[in-house]
Design a protein around this motif. Sequence first.
Motif, short mmCIF file in Angstrom:
data_model
loop_
_atom_site.label_atom_id
_atom_site.label_comp_id
_atom_site.label_asym_id
_atom_site.label_seq_id
_atom_site.Cartn_x
_atom_site.Cartn_y
_atom_site.Cartn_z
N THR A 77 -1.28 -5.75 2.84
CA THR A 77 -2.16 -4.84 2.08
C THR A 77 -3.60 -5.33 2.16
O THR A 77 -4.52 -4.54 2.41
CB THR A 77 -1.72 -4.77 0.60
OG1 THR A 77 -0.37 -4.32 0.51
CG2 THR A 77 -2.61 -3.81 -0.18
N PHE A 81 9.66 2.16 -0.58
CA PHE A 81 9.88 3.49 -1.18
C PHE A 81 11.37 3.77 -1.32
O PHE A 81 11.84 4.31 -2.33
CB PHE A 81 9.21 4.57 -0.32
CG PHE A 81 9.43 5.96 -0.82
CD1 PHE A 81 8.71 6.47 -1.89
CD2 PHE A 81 10.40 6.78 -0.22
CE1 PHE A 81 8.93 7.76 -2.36
CE2 PHE A 81 10.62 8.07 -0.69
CZ PHE A 81 9.89 8.56 -1.76
N PHE A 82 12.13 3.38 -0.30
CA PHE A 82 13.57 3.64 -0.33
C PHE A 82 14.34 2.54 -1.05
O PHE A 82 15.52 2.72 -1.37
CB PHE A 82 14.10 3.80 1.11
CG PHE A 82 13.70 5.10 1.75
CD1 PHE A 82 14.31 6.29 1.36
CD2 PHE A 82 12.71 5.14 2.71
CE1 PHE A 82 13.94 7.49 1.94
CE2 PHE A 82 12.33 6.34 3.29
CZ PHE A 82 12.95 7.53 2.90
N ASN A 83 13.68 1.40 -1.28
CA ASN A 83 14.32 0.31 -2.02
C ASN A 83 13.30 -0.36 -2.94
O ASN A 83 12.81 -1.45 -2.66
CB ASN A 83 14.92 -0.71 -1.05
CG ASN A 83 15.88 -1.67 -1.74
OD1 ASN A 83 15.97 -1.71 -2.98
ND2 ASN A 83 16.60 -2.46 -0.97
N TYR A 111 4.16 -8.29 1.83
CA TYR A 111 3.54 -7.00 1.48
C TYR A 111 2.09 -7.20 1.01
O TYR A 111 1.19 -6.46 1.42
CB TYR A 111 4.35 -6.30 0.39
CG TYR A 111 3.89 -4.88 0.12
CD1 TYR A 111 4.35 -3.83 0.90
CD2 TYR A 111 3.00 -4.59 -0.92
CE1 TYR A 111 3.94 -2.52 0.66
CE2 TYR A 111 2.58 -3.29 -1.16
CZ TYR A 111 3.06 -2.27 -0.37
OH TYR A 111 2.63 -0.98 -0.60
N SER A 162 5.66 -0.20 3.19
CA SER A 162 5.61 0.74 2.06
C SER A 162 6.77 1.72 2.14
O SER A 162 7.35 2.10 1.10
CB SER A 162 4.27 1.51 2.07
OG SER A 162 3.19 0.63 1.86
N LEU A 163 7.12 2.13 3.34
CA LEU A 163 8.24 3.03 3.54
C LEU A 163 9.55 2.35 3.13
O LEU A 163 10.40 2.96 2.47
CB LEU A 163 8.31 3.47 5.01
CG LEU A 163 9.37 4.51 5.38
CD1 LEU A 163 9.08 5.84 4.68
CD2 LEU A 163 9.41 4.72 6.89
N ILE A 164 9.68 1.08 3.51
CA ILE A 164 10.88 0.32 3.13
C ILE A 164 10.97 0.19 1.61
O ILE A 164 12.03 0.38 1.01
CB ILE A 164 10.86 -1.08 3.79
CG1 ILE A 164 10.96 -0.96 5.32
CG2 ILE A 164 12.01 -1.94 3.26
CD1 ILE A 164 10.71 -2.25 6.06
N LEU A 204 2.15 0.44 6.28
CA LEU A 204 2.86 1.70 6.12
C LEU A 204 4.37 1.51 6.29
O LEU A 204 5.16 2.11 5.55
CB LEU A 204 2.34 2.73 7.14
CG LEU A 204 0.90 3.20 6.93
CD1 LEU A 204 0.46 4.10 8.08
CD2 LEU A 204 0.77 3.94 5.60
N LEU A 205 4.75 0.67 7.23
CA LEU A 205 6.17 0.42 7.46
C LEU A 205 6.81 -0.26 6.26
O LEU A 205 7.90 0.12 5.82
CB LEU A 205 6.34 -0.45 8.72
CG LEU A 205 7.78 -0.76 9.17
CD1 LEU A 205 8.57 0.52 9.38
CD2 LEU A 205 7.76 -1.60 10.44
#
Length: 298
Positions: A192, A58-60, A188, A54-56, A51-52
């Motif tokens: 996953t 998402f913003f890049n 990643y 994926s969040l990174i 999740l962490l």
Amino acid sequence: MMKEQKTIQLAMCGALLANVIFGFSFLFTKLALNAASPVLLLAYRFTFAFLLMSLIAFFNPKLLRLKGKPLKNVILMGVCQPLLYFVCENYGMLYSSTTFAAVIIALVPIGAMLLGMVALKERCSFRQILCCVISVGGVIWLAVKNESEGHVTFFGIVLLAGAVLSASGFNVLSRKNAADFSAFERTYVMFTMAMVVFDFWALFETSGNVGALLSPLKDTGFLTSVLYLGGASSVGAFLMYNAATTYLPIARAAAFSSVITVVSLFAGVVFLNESFDVVSLVASGIIILGIWGVQKNS
């Protein structure tokens, strides 16, 4: 030339820092296992890490570009680490003594070095091999010194040998995949795969009981451990280590794994009031000297 040397130095710092973080993970794992089973802990750890990341991403979004790349190669790396390694290590320790497990796992740098020589045709000098053996010898000395009761079974030996092979394979595959995948992409995919496998395993272990799945979250120590293990020890450390293998030969990158023993010993002394004597100091010095020797003779 200076730019290349600086890159190598940064890679060495990354590999060292990653293994220092790994060293402290044993302390947090001990704390977390008071509230959850190993599988449930791994499920929470890698779900948080996924999740962490994926969040990174998402913003890049530029950090994650897997389309058209040879995914089977990086998937094989994910199978080696963290899937096979964690399963073999955790259950190998269950079927053998702690001392024997520590001695076998200490062979990872040598296994990675040999596999790198065979699979990647990397050259290692006699001095490098000797210094690696010296460093591993220090780890084994510490393990034998802290010998604990326990039995060793054939199944335990097979599992621990699997842990060494999978960790060695991960080192080689991480470096090999660096040509096609960034450190972020490799990490990643690893997380996953780990999230999917360990989440389903945790569901099976608890028979899908929501109460059993969520009960560890009531424990503050467990939450703190998941934050460290999933954030610092997984995302931070594995990103740095995968980045380091992009620039460092296997022998140099893997040699730093011996520092995990020194850090875990230090953490036990400082935070758990475990004993520390002259033998521990000398053995720690030997480990550090061996790591320095591998880097110096590259």
